[in-house]
Design a protein around this motif. Sequence first.
Motif, mmCIF file in Angstrom:
data_model
loop_
_atom_site.group_PDB
_atom_site.id
_atom_site.type_symbol
_atom_site.label_atom_id
_atom_site.label_comp_id
_atom_site.label_asym_id
_atom_site.label_seq_id
_atom_site.Cartn_x
_atom_site.Cartn_y
_atom_site.Cartn_z
ATOM 1 N N THR A 76 7.894 32.634 21.160
ATOM 2 C CA THR A 76 6.444 32.535 21.308
ATOM 3 C C THR A 76 5.799 33.916 21.366
ATOM 4 N N ALA A 77 6.606 34.974 21.391
ATOM 5 C CA ALA A 77 6.062 36.334 21.432
ATOM 6 C C ALA A 77 5.296 36.628 20.151
ATOM 7 N N PRO A 78 4.184 37.357 20.229
ATOM 8 C CA PRO A 78 3.415 37.691 19.034
ATOM 9 C C PRO A 78 4.247 38.446 17.999
ATOM 10 N N ALA A 79 3.916 38.241 16.742
ATOM 11 C CA ALA A 79 4.679 38.855 15.650
ATOM 12 C C ALA A 79 4.698 40.373 15.743
ATOM 13 N N VAL A 80 3.612 40.971 16.206
ATOM 14 C CA VAL A 80 3.567 42.431 16.280
ATOM 15 C C VAL A 80 4.612 42.957 17.262
ATOM 16 N N LEU A 81 4.905 42.203 18.306
ATOM 17 C CA LEU A 81 5.912 42.629 19.273
ATOM 18 C C LEU A 81 7.320 42.433 18.724
ATOM 19 N N VAL A 82 7.537 41.340 18.004
ATOM 20 C CA VAL A 82 8.848 41.130 17.386
ATOM 21 C C VAL A 82 9.109 42.230 16.355
ATOM 22 N N ALA A 83 8.079 42.553 15.564
ATOM 23 C CA ALA A 83 8.215 43.623 14.567
ATOM 24 C C ALA A 83 8.508 44.954 15.239
ATOM 25 N N GLY A 84 7.828 45.229 16.339
ATOM 26 C CA GLY A 84 8.062 46.471 17.066
ATOM 27 C C GLY A 84 9.461 46.544 17.637
ATOM 28 N N LEU A 85 9.957 45.412 18.124
ATOM 29 C CA LEU A 85 11.306 45.373 18.666
ATOM 30 C C LEU A 85 12.343 45.631 17.575
ATOM 31 N N VAL A 86 12.179 44.981 16.420
ATOM 32 C CA VAL A 86 13.101 45.167 15.300
ATOM 33 C C VAL A 86 13.103 46.627 14.847
ATOM 34 N N HIS A 87 11.917 47.179 14.686
ATOM 35 C CA HIS A 87 11.734 48.570 14.273
ATOM 36 C C HIS A 87 12.454 49.519 15.239
ATOM 37 N N ALA A 88 12.197 49.347 16.530
ATOM 38 C CA ALA A 88 12.749 50.271 17.522
ATOM 39 C C ALA A 88 14.258 50.131 17.658
ATOM 40 N N GLU A 89 14.764 48.910 17.609
ATOM 41 C CA GLU A 89 16.214 48.708 17.713
ATOM 42 C C GLU A 89 16.941 49.432 16.584
ATOM 43 N N LEU A 90 16.439 49.296 15.379
ATOM 44 C CA LEU A 90 17.093 49.940 14.238
ATOM 45 C C LEU A 90 16.952 51.454 14.300
ATOM 46 N N ALA A 91 15.786 51.923 14.707
ATOM 47 C CA ALA A 91 15.590 53.375 14.807
ATOM 48 C C ALA A 91 16.478 53.974 15.887
ATOM 49 N N ALA A 92 16.604 53.278 17.010
ATOM 50 C CA ALA A 92 17.417 53.790 18.111
ATOM 51 C C ALA A 92 18.909 53.701 17.798
ATOM 52 N N LEU A 93 19.307 52.636 17.142
ATOM 53 C CA LEU A 93 20.711 52.419 16.835
ATOM 54 C C LEU A 93 21.200 53.302 15.693
#
Length: 262
Positions: free
Chosen positions: A158-175
Amino acid sequence: MTLPVRPGAVRPAARPAGPDPLAPLLDLPGVREASDAARKGIDRLLGHKVLRRESAGVSTESALRGARASAALEGVDVPLAELRAGAVTDPVVQGALRVSAGLGSMVETWTRAPGQVLARLHVLAAADLADRADLGRPAPHAGARLSGLFSVITGTTTAPAVLVAGLVHAELAALAPFGTADGVVARAAGRLTMITRGLDPKAVSVPEVGFAELGRDSYAAALAGYAGGTPEGVAGWLVHCCRATEHGGLEGLAICESLLRG
């Protein structure tokens, strides 16, 4: 690039069957307000009259500007006019252009086989930067964390798409699973998530420009905060991502206005 988004390609928000692990993100300081502002900014863009007849043109220009901004965030900032003229041969820029041009063909696969898409993104982004044998192959250290990320990409929330996108972006950048061009791949994955989760289904905003306008140093600091894993660091990154998305909506509006003026 024109994104061929068919009716079945964009997933409406769905409610998870069990506890939603992403729902608490909205309760982090400043995140709910920033998310609402980002949503309103993109909705304002999607309501522009040019998109009734020229969405393909806006998407194509968005892809070009997004590629330029993504390369700039990697430290290679080139004039848009030179990019438009095909006068730039830098491998980072060329990789970002290939990624932007290829996103349309990945939309329907992203939520079904994200690992396959990430491999393809890396092949496009790093073709001139890494050994051929290393293209599309995540490092062994990335395996477990990538599996967790794939469950986020393919799952419901139910989280907004902008937050899911931000999470995906940050996980890949950090990893940094590939070791080369990870930033370009991460930003492309964030954009794909925005498209497939219905925030920007026609890909007419330019979130990469939003991140670039907020500054490379601020971008790096926000990502470092996320990587630190504290609630404050995660909140800071998500707010930063929402603001970049809001700026990206304004860039999309500028493209619409330029087409309106001819």
